[in-house]
Design a protein around this motif. Structure first.
Motif, PDB file in Angstrom:
ATOM      1  N   ILE A 155      54.189  31.191  46.501  1.00 41.90           N
ATOM      2  CA  ILE A 155      53.692  30.497  47.694  1.00 41.90           C
ATOM      3  C   ILE A 155      54.890  30.216  48.604  1.00 41.90           C
ATOM      4  N   ASP A 156      54.650  30.105  49.891  1.00 43.96           N
ATOM      5  CA  ASP A 156      55.710  29.700  50.814  1.00 43.96           C
ATOM      6  C   ASP A 156      55.661  28.194  50.971  1.00 43.96           C
ATOM      7  N   ALA A 214      63.007  22.527  43.135  1.00 46.85           N
ATOM      8  CA  ALA A 214      63.627  23.771  42.678  1.00 46.85           C
ATOM      9  C   ALA A 214      65.126  23.664  42.843  1.00 46.85           C
ATOM     10  N   TYR A 215      65.838  24.086  41.830  1.00 45.89           N
ATOM     11  CA  TYR A 215      67.285  24.164  41.943  1.00 45.89           C
ATOM     12  C   TYR A 215      67.538  25.536  42.499  1.00 45.89           C
ATOM     13  N   SER A 216      68.322  25.577  43.481  1.00 46.66           N
ATOM     14  CA  SER A 216      68.460  26.745  44.324  1.00 46.66           C
ATOM     15  C   SER A 216      68.434  28.083  43.607  1.00 46.66           C
ATOM     16  N   GLY A 217      67.773  29.018  44.210  1.00 47.93           N
ATOM     17  CA  GLY A 217      67.846  30.395  43.749  1.00 47.93           C
ATOM     18  C   GLY A 217      68.482  31.229  44.839  1.00 47.93           C
ATOM     19  N   VAL A 239      61.660  27.397  55.399  1.00 48.38           N
ATOM     20  CA  VAL A 239      60.565  27.866  54.559  1.00 48.38           C
ATOM     21  C   VAL A 239      61.138  28.763  53.466  1.00 48.38           C
ATOM     22  N   PHE A 240      60.785  28.477  52.243  1.00 45.24           N
ATOM     23  CA  PHE A 240      61.233  29.289  51.121  1.00 45.24           C
ATOM     24  C   PHE A 240      60.030  29.869  50.395  1.00 45.24           C
ATOM     25  N   GLN A 241      60.187  31.098  49.979  1.00 43.66           N
ATOM     26  CA  GLN A 241      59.165  31.711  49.142  1.00 43.66           C
ATOM     27  C   GLN A 241      59.491  31.312  47.706  1.00 43.66           C
ATOM     28  N   PRO A 278      59.164  26.523  38.850  1.00 44.04           N
ATOM     29  CA  PRO A 278      59.302  27.010  40.229  1.00 44.04           C
ATOM     30  C   PRO A 278      60.728  27.445  40.501  1.00 44.04           C
ATOM     31  N   ARG A 279      60.891  28.507  41.218  1.00 43.67           N
ATOM     32  CA  ARG A 279      62.243  28.916  41.622  1.00 43.67           C
ATOM     33  C   ARG A 279      62.147  29.601  42.979  1.00 43.67           C
ATOM     34  N   ILE A 280      63.233  29.541  43.704  1.00 44.84           N
ATOM     35  CA  ILE A 280      63.224  30.119  45.041  1.00 44.84           C
ATOM     36  C   ILE A 280      63.466  31.618  44.943  1.00 44.84           C
ATOM     37  N   VAL A 281      62.575  32.372  45.527  1.00 43.02           N
ATOM     38  CA  VAL A 281      62.733  33.826  45.504  1.00 43.02           C
ATOM     39  C   VAL A 281      63.574  34.257  46.700  1.00 43.02           C
ATOM     40  N   ARG A 282      63.216  33.759  47.863  1.00 44.39           N
ATOM     41  CA  ARG A 282      64.017  34.067  49.042  1.00 44.39           C
ATOM     42  C   ARG A 282      63.753  33.059  50.144  1.00 44.39           C
ATOM     43  N   TRP A 283      64.683  33.022  51.031  1.00 38.58           N
ATOM     44  CA  TRP A 283      64.595  32.171  52.212  1.00 38.58           C
ATOM     45  C   TRP A 283      63.811  32.950  53.244  1.00 38.58           C
ATOM     46  N   ARG A 284      62.674  32.412  53.687  1.00 41.07           N
ATOM     47  CA  ARG A 284      61.866  33.112  54.676  1.00 41.07           C
ATOM     48  C   ARG A 284      62.295  32.681  56.073  1.00 41.07           C
TER      49      ARG A 284
END
Lengths: 394, 564
Positions: free
Chosen positions: B437-438, B474-477, B509-511, B532-538
């Motif tokens: 989710i974003d 989320a701790y940064s991805g 916004v992060f995916q 939860p983890r960050i996939v990418r910065w949208r």
């Protein structure tokens, strides 16, 4: 703490009280879009935009921006400022003890001990004295004039290291640590690469270490300022530049002084196997030492530590203190609890995080200098807490 | 203490495994055996109960440092480390204020680690604040600042410095001249409590009991190509990938141990499993998964975490979160190492051993299923094979995973031995794709330790009735460069600060990917995302493009009682 030389008569108590009673109405300095502005004198101090007249506390890039019509700085720093601003800039200077009246505001510059030519700006207008410290330190530095306390009605002080966790070790001890590291690297056949800001810290380091250990080599950004320091009359040990086209320099023996932006660059390959270190006040913190990823961290700052900041505020005898840069809110609250009328002065450049190596593009001189001194190049929204300020204890 | 502090800083100053092992080896070779035994316990993560209440410690430190309590907290917020903060604000020994009470100091000279630990143990239970205050000042007086940090860490109950048990074992094995696995077994079988025991630990000729040593876990690698590339389906055994904790059950001579991956001994945390394992024949080692199951329903991973890592489990927790062990392999039977046998042979042996104690193929209902509770209450189960003739059949089954409360499939080559570590080729995990989710960054907090001065802990939210509500932390991805950039934006867009937490103007916004959604009381939204983890910065999306709470609520298992 050192004695405060009485440089002038007692502050005009009546005027000061009137001033305090009507904040904002008759402040000699205010923060505008272009920076700290003196309306009475129609000039700015360390503006961050082009203005007609700029009084400069020191030549670090976040304090001395190019493009102003006219600059005023302390005489010892003129050459350094010229190096940063280029030959076209119009730079006036004031010697120690001299003053200049700008539209009726008497301006004088007092040594701040930060880097060569760094000054506190003393403004006197209708019997009220404001002092803007710029960046300053109390610790000994063979490459610049020592900090001199100045009495003021209102003091604008930096607070980059305005928390009591920051207490600097004796620079002589730090120098001994650096020398020991350099020697140990030599024994292992490794070069010693020391990252430090190109203006000030680099020259101070060169003057602090033991030059008999081996050759000292400077990165181009450092070398340019080494020349300006020498031309200004500062004595420094022999420092080698890197000749164009060199394939290998000072292999396994040299102490290389380079700006933080050189970390990870191809330029460092010239020196072969090397140990890396950084010299900064932020190295006080274990987390920062680890995050920066250097082999060593030496605690050496060109800013005042917490006891130094407190001493400077006390020595100024100012009843009103405006705090800018770094741990502003905490330091202002600390001063308020000591009975001073202290508030945060929201300037464009404040922040409390240490600069991150390699994270920034360089500035006009091609290095990470926005954070020139130990300041983090962080832009932050204004969050002054004037609302919480308390009445000064009479 | 000086020597141990030196070790601490050497370990802290390097990321090289070789240098860490060397530092440990140097320390253990030189330290007094009593101190060495103590260091081993401390570095091995033995937790001591807190000798001094933290509020009192903070108060005393602030008083001695001559700073107000709030300023100490500001300092703590900047360093992210209480032990370090205290050490930095305290004045050096020669500038400490003299004690109010003129009696002799309670400590002089360098006590050594064991001496300090014993002294701390002696203080436990002390209620008199004056006595504790005096104890602190006396100790600060004999410690240099670099030693104080380490002592504060002992005092506050955690001295982690990135040393695993296997690293300790390597250093000690090297000193003793034995192999590391033997040293691990020795460490587990008899943790040395004093100097004499430590000296015996290093005795190369001491055969010692093999104890309840597990086997190195064989790990599955993520399947990175098309499943068809594995060859004929018939060569592979498929099982569900259980969403639990990997473990080995060891029963030898009536004694049992539950080992979780990473060779952590978790017997105390899972008493019902230990009890069941005691009924296995002696010389049995099973490999499988710990799962929280109540009344035949899988409870999911979060409740299981409440059970793991505990030295003691309370009765209410045992009732609330009962656990089972689902076996999928047997690596030792009748005291014989079976790892070289083919999987099919091992599986047959495992089914024989487990059937003899009444275990059946596992069949659990997914979290929150509406079927009546009160299913079977057995503790040991057999992980069933997932049928399906061809890869297509299997792919169809894999789609059921989320519904079943499992993470996907595990594929094991039927003729493979039980390998070691993450050898690729024989065991694959074929996980379902994560949910995504974003979400919008709402709060940021600085990290701890290495990331103390950067904002790396993000609280993220989604839309609900025109407002953003938090659903995950989320701790940064993100990459290091992005972290620095986000940090800068966080500072520039801070709306409010609450200690180390900044509430920011929503803009980023992060995916984010996650494994599931469960009800939660922690987040205002009433649900929380699993892993939860960050996939990418949208960067391409504005906050209006972020997802909504209703999207998440639909995925919640068990279902939310009130669907937003």
């Amino acid at each position: 703490m050192r004695q405060v030389p009485c440089r002038r008569g007692p502050a005009a108590a009546g005027a000061a009280a009137w001033l305090r009673g009507r904040p904002g109405m008759s402040d000699l300095l205010e923060v505008t879009e272009s920076g700290l502005y003196c309306a009475a004198g129609d000039f700015h101090i360390d503006p961050w935009r082009r203005v007609p007249r700029a009084v400069i506390t020191h030549a670090h890039a976040d304090h001395a921006r190019p493009g102003c019509d006219r600059y005023l700085c302390a005489a010892p720093g003129k050459l350094v400022l010229r190096t940063r601003l280029g030959p076209g800039a119009t730079i006036d200077s004031l010697r120690r003890g001299e003053s200049l009246s700008i539209n009726g505001v008497r301006v004088s510059l007092v040594p701040a001990g930060h880097v060569l030519g760094s000054a506190q700006v003393r403004l006197e207008h209708r019997g009220v004295v404001w002092v803007v410290t710029g960046d300053y330190k109390m610790a000994a530095d063979p490459t610049c004039d020592p900090f001199e306390p100045v009495e003021a009605d209102v003091l604008v002080t930096e607070s980059t290291f305005g928390l009591p966790i920051y207490r600097w070790p004796d620079p002589a001890e730090v120098a001994a640590e650096i020398n020991a590291w350099w020697r140990a690297n030599q024994e292992a056949g490794h070069a010693s690469i020391l990252f430090a800001y190109a203006l000030g810290k680099a020259q101070r380091l060169a003057a602090l270490v033991d030059p008999t250990i081996g050759p000292i080599v400077a990165h181009g950004a450092v070398a340019k300022l080494v020349r300006a320091y020498r031309d200004s009359g500062v004595r420094l040990p022999p420092i080698d530049g890197v000749p164009a086209g060199a394939r290998s320099v000072g292999h396994g023996r040299a102490l290389v002084i380079a700006p933080p932006s050189a970390a990870g660059s191809r330029w460092l390959r010239l020196f072969g196997e090397a140990s890396t270190a950084a010299a900064s006040g932020w190295m006080m913190l274990r987390g920062v030492r680890r995050r920066r990823g250097f082999d060593r961290g030496f605690v050496l700052s060109d800013h005042a530590d917490f006891p130094g900041l407190v001493a400077a505020v006390e020595a100024s005898r100012a009843r009103r203190v405006l705090v800018t840069h770094g741990s502003t809110e905490a330091f202002a609250r600390f001063l308020r609890e000591r009975g001073l009328d202290a508030t945060v002065l929201p300037t464009r450049f404040t922040g409390e995080a240490p600069p991150d190596v390699g994270a920034d593009g360089g500035d006009d001189v091609g290095e990470l200098e926005a954070g020139a001194a130990d300041e983090p190049p962080v832009v932050e929204g204004a969050h002054g807490d004037g609302a919480r300020s308390v009445e000064p204890v009479p | 203490m000086r020597r141990f502090a030196d070790l601490y800083w050497r370990l802290d100053g390097t990321t090289s495994i070789t240098e860490k092992v060397q530092a440990l080896r140097d320390y253990f070779a030189a330290a007094h055996p009593d101190d060495a035994a103590c260091a081993l316990a401390v570095l091995g993560g033995a937790r001591q109960s807190r000798a001094v209440p933290l509020p009192l410690l903070r108060r005393q430190a602030a008083a001695v440092a001559g700073i107000p309590a709030w300023l100490l907290e500001e300092c703590y917020a900047q360093t992210g480390d209480l032990a370090e903060t205290l050490a930095l604000v305290l004045p050096p020994s020669d500038r400490l204020p003299p004690p109010d009470d003129p009696g002799p100091p309670s400590v002089t000279g360098d006590l050594g680690l064991a001496g300090h630990v014993a002294r701390l143990a002696g203080l436990r239970g002390q209620k008199d604040e004056e006595v504790i205050g005096r104890f602190l000042v006396d100790t600060w007086r004999v410690l240099a600042p670099r030693e104080r940090i380490v002592w504060h860490k002992l005092l506050t109950g955690g001295c982690r410095v990135g040393v695993s048990r296997s690293l300790l074992a390597r250093a000690l094995a090297d000193l003793a001249g034995v192999d590391p696995a033997t040293m691990i077994a020795r460490l587990v079988a008899r943790a040395p409590l004093d100097g004499a025991a430590f000296t015996r630990l290093l005795d190369a000729t001491d055969a010692g009991p093999d104890g309840l040593r597990p086997y190195p876990f064989f790990l599955a690698a993520p399947l990175d190509g098309p499943v068809e590339a594995l060859g004929p389906r018939s060569d592979w055994q498929a099982e569900w990938k259980w969403d639990g904790i990997r473990a080995q059950l060891v029963q030898r001579d009536g004694a049992v141990a539950v080992w979780t991956r990473g060779e952590d001994l978790a017997t105390e945390a899972f008493p019902e499993i230990a009890l069941a394992a005691a009924g296995l024949p002696t010389g049995t080692v099973l490999d499988g998964e710990l799962l929280a199951v109540r009344g035949g329903h899988l409870l999911g991973f979060a409740p299981l975490q409440r059970r793991s890592g505990r030295r003691r489990v309370t009765r209410p927790l045992l009732v609330e979160v009962p656990c089972v062990f689902v076996a999928y392999d047997i690596v030792e039977a009748d005291g014989e190492d079976l790892r070289a046998l083919a999987l099919t042979a091992r599986r047959a042996r495992m089914e024989r051993v487990l059937s003899a104690v009444g275990a059946e193929p596992a069949a659990f209902l997914p979290p929150g299923a509406t079927a009546p509770a009160g299913g079977p209450t057995a503790t040991l189960w057999i992980s069933p094979e997932v049928p399906g003739v061809g890869w297509d059949d299997l792919a169809a089954r894999r789609v059921e995973s989320r519904q079943r409360g499992v993470e996907g499939l595990i594929l094991k080559r039927r003729d493979s031995p039980y390998g070691s570590g993450r050898t690729r080729g024989d065991w694959w995990k074929w996980k379902i794709e994560p949910l995504e989710i974003d979400a919008v960054l709402l709060y940021a907090q600085s990290g701890h330790g290495r990331r103390a001065a950067l904002h790396t802990d993000y609280t993220l939210g989604v839309w609900h009735e025109g407002r953003l509500v938090t659903v995950a932390k989320a701790y940064s991805g993100l990459s290091d460069t992005e972290i620095v950039e986000v940090d800068r934006i966080v500072r520039a867009t801070t709306r409010e600060r609450h200690g180390p937490v900044r509430i920011v103007e929503p803009s980023l916004v992060f995916q984010i990917a996650f494994e599931g959604v469960a009800p939660s009381t922690r987040h205002k939204a009433g649900l929380a995302l699993r892993f939860p983890r960050i996939v990418r910065w949208r960067r391409d999306k504005g906050i209006a493009d972020a997802g909504g709470l209703a999207d998440l609520a639909r995925l919640c298992r068990p279902p939310l009682e009130v669907v937003p």
